[in-house]
Design an enzyme around this catalytic site. Structure first.
Site: not given
Ligand code: APR
Length: 238
Positions: A96, A114, A183-185, A227
């Protein structure tokens, strides 16, 4: 930590999010000091925002280009590139993320669902392919035009737009026996539902990140940790 086996018949689908680039110094979106902290996403990441105030949209993405230009891949990106080197075409990566850290680490078989920060495209989708563009625009006047005369916009999928390469992603998930999500929420769809598609095909599903994602219940394993610390050595490729 106990290693997870990838057998000689497994096919692996990997989904990554902003968290995999956190240890490279790139902010995630939803952390309290994250990318959305100084912005409302409606102002910078929607088709409406682009119509209303393209200068503000370019300001946001120019700042992200500047941050990405000095970021380097971390051990998590490298561990995934090494897994691809071992598995060949039994490995597929969907990110993403709009940065290029997976490519810089050596990943080749991947899609950016994305979009990509280092490309710009015609705002009217006239048919001219996105162009390579890493410029950090100081002002909106510097932003160029497509060959057709329309403005160039960042090659980013805004909220409400269809992610890229979905047929290929769907087909790769259908073939996967292992899904690794890093690493995605789990809050943005359709990516957050990929784990459910994989489960329909009885795939093993593994999440890696410092906290459980919103869709944690759909995973066979949730491994809590950063990660870059957890991924190297976690998978035993047979
Ligand atoms: N290693 C792994 N995961 C991590 C780390 C790390 N060091 N640090 C933070 N995280 C995790 C957090 O716990 C969280 O669950 O990464 C995740 C980030 O979440 P978001 O900020 O919501 O990012 P993401 O899930 O990639 O967002 C999805 O939303 O805003 C849009 O298009 C944008 O691609 C993006 C999409």
């Amino acid at each position: 930590m106990k290693q997870i086996r990838i057998s000689s018949t497994d096919r692996v689908f990997v989904l990554t999010g902003a968290g995999i680039s956190a240890e490279s110094g790139l902010a995630t979106f939803r952390a309290s000091d994250g990318l959305w902290a100084g912005y409302r996403l409606e102002d910078v990441c929607t088709p409406d925002a682009w119509e209303r105030d393209p200068a503000q949209v370019w300001k946001f993405y120019s700042a992200r280009r500047a941050a990405a230009s000095v970021a380097k891949p971390n051990p998590a990106h490298i561990a995934l590139a090494e897994m691809e080197a071992s598995l060949g075409d039994r490995y597929f990566l969907c990110t993403q993320n709009v940065d290029s850290l997976h490519e810089q680490a050596g990943s080749r078989n991947l899609v950016h669902m994305h979009g990509m920060l280092n490309q710009s495209r015609c705002e009217d989708l006239c048919g001219v392919a996105p162009v390579h563009d890493t410029r950090v625009y100081e002002s909106f006047d510097q932003v160029g035009f497509c060959k057709c005369g329309a403005r160039l916009r960042p090659h980013i999928v805004f909220f409400g737009e269809t992610p890229l390469d979905m047929p290929r992603i769907q087909s790769e998930i259908d073939q996967a026996s292992v899904m690794i999500v890093v690493g995605t929420s789990g809050s943005v769809y359709p990516a957050a539902s990929f784990v459910n598609w994989a489960r329909l095909n009885k795939a093993r599903t593994i999440y890696i990140g410092p906290e459980a994602p919103l869709n944690a219940g759909a995973f066979t394993n949730v491994i809590e940790g950063k990660a870059g610390e957890v991924l190297p050595g976690l998978f035993l490729v047979e």
